[in-house]
Design a protein around this motif. Structure first.
Motif, PDB file in Angstrom:
ATOM      1  N   UNK A 676       0.759  -1.181   0.030  1.00  0.00           N
ATOM      2  CA  UNK A 676       0.045   0.089  -0.157  1.00  0.00           C
ATOM      3  C   UNK A 676       0.845   1.254   0.103  1.00  0.00           C
ATOM      4  N   UNK A 677       0.237   2.320  -0.293  1.00  0.00           N
ATOM      5  CA  UNK A 677       0.985   3.738  -0.282  1.00  0.00           C
ATOM      6  C   UNK A 677       2.108   3.508  -1.469  1.00  0.00           C
ATOM      7  N   UNK A 678       1.879   3.090  -2.616  1.00  0.00           N
ATOM      8  CA  UNK A 678       3.000   3.011  -3.494  1.00  0.00           C
ATOM      9  C   UNK A 678       2.822   4.138  -4.266  1.00  0.00           C
ATOM     10  N   UNK A 679       4.107   4.884  -4.796  1.00  0.00           N
ATOM     11  CA  UNK A 679       4.474   5.759  -5.605  1.00  0.00           C
ATOM     12  C   UNK A 679       4.299   5.535  -6.927  1.00  0.00           C
ATOM     13  N   UNK A 680       4.535   4.340  -7.380  1.00  0.00           N
ATOM     14  CA  UNK A 680       4.691   3.936  -8.693  1.00  0.00           C
ATOM     15  C   UNK A 680       4.529   2.326  -8.879  1.00  0.00           C
ATOM     16  N   UNK A 681       4.145   1.894 -10.035  1.00  0.00           N
ATOM     17  CA  UNK A 681       4.184   0.261 -10.175  1.00  0.00           C
ATOM     18  C   UNK A 681       5.443   0.022 -10.823  1.00  0.00           C
ATOM     19  N   UNK A 682       5.880  -1.266 -10.598  1.00  0.00           N
ATOM     20  CA  UNK A 682       7.041  -1.885 -10.765  1.00  0.00           C
ATOM     21  C   UNK A 682       6.655  -2.824 -12.075  1.00  0.00           C
ATOM     22  N   UNK A 683       7.532  -3.016 -12.839  1.00  0.00           N
ATOM     23  CA  UNK A 683       7.523  -3.844 -14.136  1.00  0.00           C
ATOM     24  C   UNK A 683       7.747  -5.313 -13.827  1.00  0.00           C
ATOM     25  N   UNK A 684       6.954  -6.472 -14.256  1.00  0.00           N
ATOM     26  CA  UNK A 684       6.859  -7.601 -14.150  1.00  0.00           C
ATOM     27  C   UNK A 684       8.473  -8.114 -14.558  1.00  0.00           C
ATOM     28  N   UNK A 685       9.210  -8.810 -13.636  1.00  0.00           N
ATOM     29  CA  UNK A 685      10.600  -9.184 -14.276  1.00  0.00           C
ATOM     30  C   UNK A 685      10.345 -10.269 -14.976  1.00  0.00           C
ATOM     31  N   UNK A 686      11.627 -10.683 -15.884  1.00  0.00           N
ATOM     32  CA  UNK A 686      11.709 -11.885 -16.883  1.00  0.00           C
ATOM     33  C   UNK A 686      11.100 -13.215 -16.130  1.00  0.00           C
ATOM     34  N   UNK A 687      10.490 -13.750 -16.826  1.00  0.00           N
ATOM     35  CA  UNK A 687       9.899 -15.242 -16.042  1.00  0.00           C
ATOM     36  C   UNK A 687       8.401 -15.158 -15.678  1.00  0.00           C
ATOM     37  N   UNK A 688       8.096 -14.067 -15.603  1.00  0.00           N
ATOM     38  CA  UNK A 688       6.619 -13.594 -15.093  1.00  0.00           C
ATOM     39  C   UNK A 688       5.806 -12.617 -15.797  1.00  0.00           C
ATOM     40  N   UNK A 689       4.597 -12.729 -15.731  1.00  0.00           N
ATOM     41  CA  UNK A 689       3.651 -11.618 -16.586  1.00  0.00           C
ATOM     42  C   UNK A 689       2.347 -11.351 -15.801  1.00  0.00           C
ATOM     43  N   UNK A 690       1.687 -10.334 -16.122  1.00  0.00           N
ATOM     44  CA  UNK A 690       0.275  -9.859 -15.686  1.00  0.00           C
ATOM     45  C   UNK A 690      -0.437  -9.512 -16.718  1.00  0.00           C
ATOM     46  N   UNK A 691      -1.627 -10.162 -16.887  1.00  0.00           N
ATOM     47  CA  UNK A 691      -2.528 -10.037 -18.050  1.00  0.00           C
ATOM     48  C   UNK A 691      -3.524  -8.986 -17.892  1.00  0.00           C
TER      49      UNK A 691
END
Length: 838
Positions: A676-691
């Protein structure tokens, strides 16, 4: 909050709902369960609770079982009661222990504390107003009773007038048994009792302290016109007794002992009176003002101790002995120090003082003048079979027309030697018999004159062996001969004269000024204070909400009301502006109100709540009295006006800018945030995904697949591993199978180990054929071997793919075959060698 309800039948009411009214938002009704600080139940007996404020004040409309309404009570929760006008029956309230009077309270019933619904300790405080006096109006049997036997521990009265109504005698206004009484600035007027102590009665080990109080016109048919005490302790400071009377003795105060059938140790009565006045007090018995009487018992000792310091007895009278003070019975003693008795008279002996029946009387540094004994003996002092100590005192103008000593008379016992103290050098004590203008007729016996020369009024000498007297300095005077010290001009007066010989040398301070004791000049009242009368010992501070810049102000009218937008504390010289973040909407404010949480004000001298502005979206104020709003930090937001806190971004959402007025943005596909309280989102690293959007975590590529892409939005980037390779879930690259293993298909999650008895020395094998059998003379015990091990000396393996070696038969040479022979023969049978051959 408003407490509501209904009635099921006449005279029966139920108050089961609390109505909370928020003017700027909503109306809410909810059930009222339990009680508020013990108050209740809500019935006619205890009054109608009609409203309550957020600051803890409960308004109750008083009643008494259907009788007409008797008053409006404002109760400060948890335990403080304030009567705004004529009060309701106080006995009908429950669980209060502090009573604040704004004007007057009529009390017609005895309040026996700690019984029924009454508290076990009670404090009654009168609020002080320039034009309003807090008073308790007593009628019928109205009184305060505090007894330790019922559990009462403390009764406190402060800043109130007790006014007793005329009519039949009622009894003591305040009765304290074995408990504690504290009184300050209390006056009793016109109280009467058929027994003892019309105003206050103390007994059975009570402990009491009275200061700054006044007893006027009180009368008892017994002893102690104002106060009576038995087996108790009492101290009285800076108080006055005026025109009090008693039928049996002690026009003002009676201190006595009480016999108990089984008493073996007796009891102690102690009275201490400091800096107090007794004026025009009288009795038909002994002791025009004070009477101390002990008790004779063969089994117990009853001690009575009285100390009178700095007291003035004026125009007091006794029909019996002791016009001012009388003391009698063994075990009873009175000390009179730095005091005076003037114009007092006794119908019998001792115009001012009497000691009898083995009692003790000590008189030091005291002036006795113009007192009169109409019986036989002692125009000032009479001693009848008692002990007397008379030292450093002056007896002037006392008379005993019937004879027996114009100044001092004693009988049966010798006058103690201690009464004839050695004169300090430079002074003379003419204290006995007819000396110093004391007159006794027809007999003028018992005169004694010392040989020292007195210091005349206006001078003093504190030391022995002096050949001269010292002039009293400014601010003091001495109206006595043989003075060892000068008397201080009282507070509220001053004197510049050196050698002052009279109280008249001390001039009263004018209005607008004040002085302490021994002052040589009066001091002007500072700004914010005034004295409206002459002879002030201190200045009155301007009430809170008013101010005055005038120095030496002679009247209260100089205290001007503070205008709206300002405030002042008591005794202020100027009105202070309300600070930023606060306001005062009326004149005479003693404090400024703070802007509520969610609002702010940068307006100086604000005169209205309208100056408090709601915080804009994206900003907040969490507490009151703020001058500006605070921007929401990145990772939080507020969408409406008047926020008292910012909302936190949930996992899967974020906001970068400060002061955001919009909800947090969800993370895009391929991005996430897990906190919670995040300033920015983080990209999924190699080997992972978010649809999808708003994810708080990334999904893993399946076992046997990998992905080298960042920010993957679906699983299409997950590729199967080639033969000879494998991958765990969420892998960013495939890994080659290690030596001793292989994978013979695509998408392997793990490699297959070579069997025991086989080995593979190459990594990344993609077929089972890569696992070769161990040759004769070697073995591999475990699966996934990268090489085979040779059999040890004395062992052999006869074929490929062996997992163990075998020992040679019995009779084989010992020690074992050499390494060379083992390498040559281990794969065949063990050989026999004849002795002497090789």
């Amino acid at each position: 909050f408003i407490i509501g309800g209904y009635a099921t039948e006449p005279g029966v009411g139920f108050y089961e709902d609390v109505h909370r009214f928020c003017p700027d938002s909503e109306l809410i009704w909810s059930d009222l369960t339990g009680q508020i600080d013990g108050l209740g139940p809500w019935t006619f007996s205890y009054g109608y609770p009609i409203a309550a404020s957020a600051r803890g004040r409960l308004w109750i409309l008083g009643s008494d079982f259907g009788v007409e309404t008797m008053g409006l009570l404002s109760l400060f929760l948890p335990r403080q009661a304030l009567w705004q006008s004529v009060a309701m029956d106080a006995a009908k309230m429950y669980d209060w222990d502090e009573l604040i009077l704004d004007s007057s309270l009529e009390l017609s019933v005895p309040l026996e504390l700690c019984s029924g619904m009454l508290p076990c300790s009670l404090t009654v405080i009168g609020r002080q107003h320039p034009r309003n006096v807090a008073a308790i109006m007593l009628s019928d049997s109205g009184s305060f009773i505090c007894g330790s036997s019922t559990g009462c521990t403390l009764l406190t009265l402060s800043n109130v007038e007790v006014r007793c109504s005329t009519g039949p005698l009622k009894g003591s206004v305040v009765a304290v048994q074995g408990s504690t009484l504290a009184m300050h600035n209390v006056s009793f007027t016109g109280c009467a009792s058929p027994s003892n102590g019309a105003a206050v009665e103390l007994y059975d080990g009570a402990l009491a302290a009275i200061s700054g109080s006044r007893f006027a016109g009180c009368h008892s048919e017994g002893k102690g016109g104002a106060v009576a005490m038995l087996e108790s302790e009492l101290s009285i400071v800076d108080s006055s007794f005026v025109n009090n009377s008693a039928g049996a003795g002690a026009g003002c105060i009676w201190v006595g002992a009480q016999f108990h059938e089984f008493s073996t140790t007796g009891a102690t009565n102690t009275l201490t009176v400091l800096n107090s006045q007794f004026d025009s007090c009288s009795t038909k018995g002994d002791g025009g003002a004070v009477l101390a009487t002990g008790l004779q018992s063969s089994t117990a000792t009853f001690v009575v101790r009285v100390e009178l310091v700095g007291c003035q007895f004026t125009r007091c009278a006794a029909g019996g002995d002791g016009g001012a003070v009388a003391v009698s019975v063994d075990g009873t003693s009175v000390v009179l120090d730095w005091s005076s008795a003037a114009d007092c008279q006794a119908g019998m002996r001792g115009g001012a003082l009497l000691a009898s029946l083995s009692a003790e009387l000590a008189v030091t540094r005291t002036l006795l003048q113009r007192n009169r004994a109409n019986g036989l003996g002692g125009g000032a002092v009479a001693v009848d079979r008692a002990r007397l100590l008379l030292s450093q005192s002056a007896l002037v103008g006392n008379v005993a027309p019937s004879g027996g000593g114009g100044a001092v008379y004693w009988q049966d016992w010798m006058l103690p030697v201690s009464s004839l103290r050695a004169c300090p050098a430079g002074s003379r004590h003419k204290i006995i018999g007819c000396g110093q203008r004391n007159q006794s007729t027809p007999s003028s016996s018992m005169c004694a004159v010392a040989s020292c020369t007195p210091c005349w009024p206006g001078s003093y000498q504190p030391a022995r062996g002096s050949s001269s007297c010292l002039a009293c300095p400014g601010g003091t005077f001495s109206n006595l001969a043989s003075a060892t010290a000068c008397l201080a001009c009282s507070p509220g007066s001053h004197s510049t004269k050196v050698g002052g010989a009279s109280l008249d040398d001390c001039e009263s301070c004018e209005a607008g000024t004040f002085s302490n004791a021994s002052a040589t000049f009066c001091t002007a009242c500072s700004a914010g204070a005034y004295s409206s009368s002459t002879g002030a010992s201190s200045c009155e501070g301007c009430p809170a909400g008013t101010a005055s810049a005038e120095v030496g102000a002679p009247r209260a009218s100089v205290c001007r009301p503070c205008p709206a937008g300002t405030f002042s504390l008591s005794g202020s010289g100027v009105c202070r502006p309300c600070s930023l973040g606060s306001f005062s909407s009326s004149t005479m404010s003693s404090e400024c109100s703070l802007c509520a949480a969610g609002t702010y004000s940068a307006t100086p001298l604000a005169t209205s709540r309208d100056a408090c502005t709601l915080c804009e979206p994206g900003f907040f104020v969490g507490d009151s009295g703020r001058t500006e709003c605070i921007a929401c930090q990145p990772g939080s937001y507020s969408t409406g006006q008047g926020a008292v806190k910012c909302s936190t971004c949930l996992p899967g959402t974020a906001v970068q800018q400060k002061g955001s007025s919009q909800p947090c943005e969800p993370c895009e596909a391929g991005w996430f945030t897990s906190v919670a309280n995040s300033v920015e989102c983080i990209p999924c690293p190699p080997g992972r995904y978010v649809p999808s959007r708003g994810a708080s975590a990334c999904s893993f590529c399946d076992h046997g697949k990998f992905s080298s892409a960042r920010k993957a939005a679906d699983n299409s980037t997950c590729v199967s591993c080639s033969p000879g390779l494998y991958a765990a879930a969420g892998a960013s690259a495939c890994v080659a199978c290690g030596k001793g293993s292989f994978s013979d298909g695509e998408g392997s999650a793990q490699c297959v180990p070579c069997d025991a008895g086989t080995f593979s020395s190459m990594a990344g094998s993609s077929t089972a054929a890569a696992c070769a059998a161990c040759s004769a003379g070697t073995f591999s015990r475990n699966p996934k071997s990268s090489s085979c091990a040779a059999c040890a000396a004395g062992q052999y393996s006869s074929g490929p793919g062996m997992t163990v070696c075998f020992a040679c038969d019995a009779g084989a040479p010992s020690p074992p075959l050499s390494a060379e022979s083992c390498a040559l023969n281990a794969s065949i049978l063990c050989l026999w060698y004849e002795p002497g051959s090789y």
